[in-house]
Design a protein around this motif. Structure first.
Motif, PDB file in Angstrom:
ATOM      1  N   SER A 175      -2.286   5.703   4.480  1.00  0.00           N
ATOM      2  CA  SER A 175      -1.968   5.046   3.486  1.00  0.00           C
ATOM      3  C   SER A 175      -0.839   5.375   3.238  1.00  0.00           C
ATOM      4  O   SER A 175      -0.578   6.761   4.966  1.00  0.00           O
ATOM      5  CB  SER A 175      -1.815   4.913   2.149  1.00  0.00           C
ATOM      6  N   GLY A 176       0.765   4.980   3.254  1.00  0.00           N
ATOM      7  CA  GLY A 176       2.211   5.227   2.628  1.00  0.00           C
ATOM      8  C   GLY A 176       1.581   7.014   2.408  1.00  0.00           C
ATOM      9  O   GLY A 176       2.593   8.331   2.959  1.00  0.00           O
TER      10      GLY A 176
ATOM     11  N   ILE B 246       2.875  10.615   3.162  1.00  0.00           N
ATOM     12  CA  ILE B 246       3.812  11.458   2.414  1.00  0.00           C
ATOM     13  C   ILE B 246       3.016  12.351   2.412  1.00  0.00           C
ATOM     14  O   ILE B 246       3.710  13.957   2.432  1.00  0.00           O
ATOM     15  CB  ILE B 246       4.283  10.647   1.540  1.00  0.00           C
TER      16      ILE B 246
ATOM     17  N   TYR C 122       9.237   6.921  -5.417  1.00  0.00           N
ATOM     18  CA  TYR C 122       8.046   6.261  -5.476  1.00  0.00           C
ATOM     19  C   TYR C 122       7.286   7.157  -6.373  1.00  0.00           C
ATOM     20  O   TYR C 122       6.928   8.168  -5.754  1.00  0.00           O
ATOM     21  CB  TYR C 122       7.135   5.602  -4.593  1.00  0.00           C
TER      22      TYR C 122
ATOM     23  N   GLU D 158      14.292   9.060  -0.293  1.00  0.00           N
ATOM     24  CA  GLU D 158      13.969   7.584  -0.419  1.00  0.00           C
ATOM     25  C   GLU D 158      15.095   6.357  -0.586  1.00  0.00           C
ATOM     26  O   GLU D 158      15.696   6.923  -2.060  1.00  0.00           O
ATOM     27  CB  GLU D 158      12.728   7.120  -1.731  1.00  0.00           C
TER      28      GLU D 158
ATOM     29  N   THR E 121      10.340   2.610   3.348  1.00  0.00           N
ATOM     30  CA  THR E 121       9.702   1.167   3.576  1.00  0.00           C
ATOM     31  C   THR E 121      10.532   0.341   3.171  1.00  0.00           C
ATOM     32  O   THR E 121      10.111  -1.044   3.707  1.00  0.00           O
ATOM     33  CB  THR E 121       8.351   1.580   1.912  1.00  0.00           C
ATOM     34  N   PHE E 122      12.015   0.327   1.844  1.00  0.00           N
ATOM     35  CA  PHE E 122      11.470  -0.483   1.923  1.00  0.00           C
ATOM     36  C   PHE E 122      12.868  -1.455   2.513  1.00  0.00           C
ATOM     37  O   PHE E 122      13.085  -2.995   2.345  1.00  0.00           O
ATOM     38  CB  PHE E 122      12.733  -0.781   0.411  1.00  0.00           C
TER      39      PHE E 122
ATOM     40  N   SER F 220       5.455   3.599   4.227  1.00  0.00           N
ATOM     41  CA  SER F 220       4.501   2.486   3.576  1.00  0.00           C
ATOM     42  C   SER F 220       3.840   1.639   4.753  1.00  0.00           C
ATOM     43  O   SER F 220       5.552   0.221   3.930  1.00  0.00           O
ATOM     44  CB  SER F 220       4.300   2.358   2.094  1.00  0.00           C
TER      45      SER F 220
ATOM     46  N   THR G 193       2.204  -0.200   4.312  1.00  0.00           N
ATOM     47  CA  THR G 193       1.318  -1.603   3.597  1.00  0.00           C
ATOM     48  C   THR G 193       2.155  -2.336   3.617  1.00  0.00           C
ATOM     49  O   THR G 193       1.633  -3.975   3.229  1.00  0.00           O
ATOM     50  CB  THR G 193       0.905  -1.027   2.663  1.00  0.00           C
ATOM     51  N   LYS G 194       3.349  -2.523   2.923  1.00  0.00           N
ATOM     52  CA  LYS G 194       4.519  -3.244   2.735  1.00  0.00           C
ATOM     53  C   LYS G 194       4.968  -4.503   4.002  1.00  0.00           C
ATOM     54  O   LYS G 194       4.217  -4.692   4.724  1.00  0.00           O
ATOM     55  CB  LYS G 194       6.042  -2.742   2.169  1.00  0.00           C
TER      56      LYS G 194
ATOM     57  N   VAL H 202      -4.100  -1.563   3.973  1.00  0.00           N
ATOM     58  CA  VAL H 202      -2.897  -0.274   3.003  1.00  0.00           C
ATOM     59  C   VAL H 202      -2.522   0.865   4.286  1.00  0.00           C
ATOM     60  O   VAL H 202      -3.931   1.000   5.669  1.00  0.00           O
ATOM     61  CB  VAL H 202      -4.148   0.506   2.680  1.00  0.00           C
ATOM     62  N   ALA H 203      -1.721   1.148   4.415  1.00  0.00           N
ATOM     63  CA  ALA H 203      -1.609   2.207   5.527  1.00  0.00           C
ATOM     64  C   ALA H 203      -0.213   2.794   5.718  1.00  0.00           C
ATOM     65  O   ALA H 203       0.780   2.134   4.681  1.00  0.00           O
ATOM     66  CB  ALA H 203      -1.915   1.258   7.517  1.00  0.00           C
TER      67      ALA H 203
ATOM     68  N   LEU I 166       4.961  -5.360  -2.302  1.00  0.00           N
ATOM     69  CA  LEU I 166       6.140  -6.064  -1.525  1.00  0.00           C
ATOM     70  C   LEU I 166       6.126  -5.943   0.344  1.00  0.00           C
ATOM     71  O   LEU I 166       5.047  -5.543   0.590  1.00  0.00           O
ATOM     72  CB  LEU I 166       7.680  -5.260  -1.874  1.00  0.00           C
TER      73      LEU I 166
HETATM   74  C1  LIG Z   1       8.611   3.149  -1.403  1.00  0.00           C
HETATM   75  C2  LIG Z   1       6.949   3.162  -1.301  1.00  0.00           C
HETATM   76  N1  LIG Z   1       6.337   5.319  -0.303  1.00  0.00           N
HETATM   77  C3  LIG Z   1       5.232   5.002  -0.496  1.00  0.00           C
HETATM   78  C4  LIG Z   1       4.082   4.145  -0.952  1.00  0.00           C
HETATM   79  C5  LIG Z   1       2.789   4.574  -1.312  1.00  0.00           C
HETATM   80  O1  LIG Z   1       1.903   3.596   0.096  1.00  0.00           O
HETATM   81  P1  LIG Z   1       0.374   3.527   0.361  1.00  0.00           P
HETATM   82  O2  LIG Z   1       0.269   2.440  -1.293  1.00  0.00           O
HETATM   83  O3  LIG Z   1       0.888   2.412   1.697  1.00  0.00           O
HETATM   84  O4  LIG Z   1       0.307   4.437   0.054  1.00  0.00           O
HETATM   85  C6  LIG Z   1       5.153   3.299  -1.939  1.00  0.00           C
HETATM   86  C7  LIG Z   1       3.453   1.990  -2.676  1.00  0.00           C
HETATM   87  O5  LIG Z   1       3.997   1.129  -2.712  1.00  0.00           O
HETATM   88  C8  LIG Z   1       6.408   2.741  -1.310  1.00  0.00           C
HETATM   89  O6  LIG Z   1       6.545   1.042  -2.224  1.00  0.00           O
END
Ligand SMILES: Cc1ncc(COP(=O)(O)O)c(C=O)c1O
Length: 433
Positions: free
Chosen positions: A115-116, A120, A141, A190, A225-226, A245, A247-248, A257-258, A377
């Motif tokens: 997952s993200g 981290i 986050y 971030e 991520t964004f 992340s 996941t996004k 989820v990764a 997102l």
């Molecule tokens: C900016 C940001 N970093 C990290 C994460 C965490 O990622 P994950 O949900 O894949 O663990 C998110 C999740 O929304 C995020 O928006």
């Protein structure tokens, strides 16, 4: 060898083909390489696409090879493992994924995670020791903030932060203060920050680090991520590690989820050793899904970005809208300057401030027919949510206000639908407010 095998009736072992990275002197783009890089069909019965390797362990050719593998995995011999050993360490799907992920930011290497947040957490566990100080941009986050303050705090780690838009002088002042508190082992950023969309000046952070830590600079890691990997490439601007992340946008279909980290091998080697120990790697099936997603990454992100520009232009002129926090509207001032230097696109996630408060925000959300009411997102579908009442509900009121997380804020992530259909949906929902 191959002739011998053929003569003895066994099928000859085919060697992996060298990857094609350029044609006629032209360096191939990541979007082209997503279709084949890192995978040789000859190693998988000619399959065009990589199979999913559902195995927990790998057979050694002989005992000496097994020993050599373990010397690499445990670090007794530099250079890492020369082959696959055990699926908590790595597997074919994860290796292909990592080879392809690295390409988007022209990075030396990449690592994939479950997952993200596990990416981290592995980063922090690798670089931070009790007594150390983490310097980070704010806001982060929410789960990252919890990890730093509440979880690492239990182990004697402290932190200091600077606001996302801080200048080099402001960042230097915080780094100086942090140095007086203890060993600064990591600078964590971030950008853009969630949910304010405030950008961090990565070049200013790198310059501040160079002047305060000329001898042993702490690594700079950034959550990309964004905007990553299409709209921001922070490794080009002085960051050492770019965190995702997946996941996004990278996963992009809201069905997995990764996490991922890309950067130089010297930073990723210790992270790989930590991941081997604590088992935060992604699983083969998710890695395979990500390979499929990465083939359309550029298409999806480009379309979502174009849609967001059209939708935001519609919102900006609407009488029921107070303001739109969209990077594409930055035209002057420090944020616009950072945007021009650090970003290649405005993304597709933005903040919509409606006139009114929670009642108006909820009426808008409840009237949407195409956009789904959900957090997250970067998926193919458009999502909308109310951060003050949802993702940031537990943030103290004063901090919420300071971050612009007001009751009239709606966070929107635009997908790849038809832009005019989306505008029709938003128009009808605004009429219902
Ligand atoms: C900016 C940001 N970093 C990290 C994460 C965490 O990622 P994950 O949900 O894949 O663990 C998110 C999740 O929304 C995020 O928006």
């Amino acid at each position: 060898m191959e002739d011998e095998a053929a003569l003895s009736g066994g099928s000859p072992r085919r060697r992996p083909k060298t990857d094609v990275r350029e044609v006629g002197g032209r360096k191939l783009k990541a979007s082209t390489l997503m279709m084949g890089h890192g995978f040789d069909p000859a190693l998988s019965e000619g399959a065009l696409k990589p199979p999913i390797f559902l195995t927990s362990t790998f057979v050694f050719e002989n005992a000496a090879a097994g020993k050599r593998h373990f010397e690499g995995v445990t670090g007794k011999r530099p250079g890492g493992s020369e082959g696959l050993v055990y699926s908590r360490f790595n597997g074919p799907n994860q290796e292909i994924l990592e080879d392809r992920l690295a390409l988007w930011e022209d990075a030396e290497e990449a690592l994939s995670f479950s997952s993200g947040m596990s990416a981290i957490a592995t980063l922090f566990l690798t670089f931070v020791q009790p007594g150390d100080v983490i310097v980070h941009s704010g806001p982060l986050y929410a789960a990252t903030e919890t990890l730093i303050a509440r979880i690492l705090g239990k182990f004697g780690v402290t932190w200091l932060d600077f606001p996302a838009g801080a200048t080099r002088e402001e960042i230097e002042a915080v780094l100086d203060q942090a140095k007086a508190k203890g060993r600064v082992s990591l600078i964590y950023l971030e950008s853009p920050a969630n949910p304010t969309n405030a950008l961090v000046d990565v070049q200013a952070v790198a310059a501040a680090r160079a002047s305060l830590f000329p001898d042993e600079p702490p690594p700079i890691a950034i959550d990309n991520t964004f905007l990553g990997p299409l709209w921001a490439k922070p490794l080009d601007h002085g960051a050492d590690l770019s965190i995702y992340s997946l996941t996004k946008y990278a996963g992009g279909h809201s069905d997995l989820v990764a996490g991922g980290v890309v950067g130089a091998k010297r930073f990723l080697d210790p992270m790989r050793a930590m991941r081997n120990t604590i088992g935060t790697i992604t699983d083969p099936h998710t890695a395979w899904m990500l390979l499929r997603s990465l083939e359309t990454l550029e298409l999806r992100m480009t379309r979502a970005g174009e849609n967001a520009a059209k939708v935001c232009a519609f919102f900006r002129d609407h009488p029921k809208v107070e303001s739109v926090g969209y990077l594409g509207f930055l035209s002057e001032g420090r944020q616009a300057d950072i945007y021009r230097r650090n970003c290649l696109g405005a993304g597709s996630t933005f903040s919509l401030y409606l006139k009114g408060g929670e009642r108006e925000a909820f009426a808008f959300l409840d009237s949407l027919k195409i956009a789904k009411l959900a957090v997250s997102l970067g998926g193919t579908e458009t999502l909308a949510s109310a951060p003050a009442a949802m993702t940031h509900l537990s943030v103290p009121d004063a901090r919420k206000l300071a971050m612009g997380i007001t009751d009239n804020l709606v966070r929107i992530s635009i997908g790849v639908e038809d832009a005019d259909d989306l505008i029709a949906d938003f128009d009808a929902a605004l009429s219902a407010v």
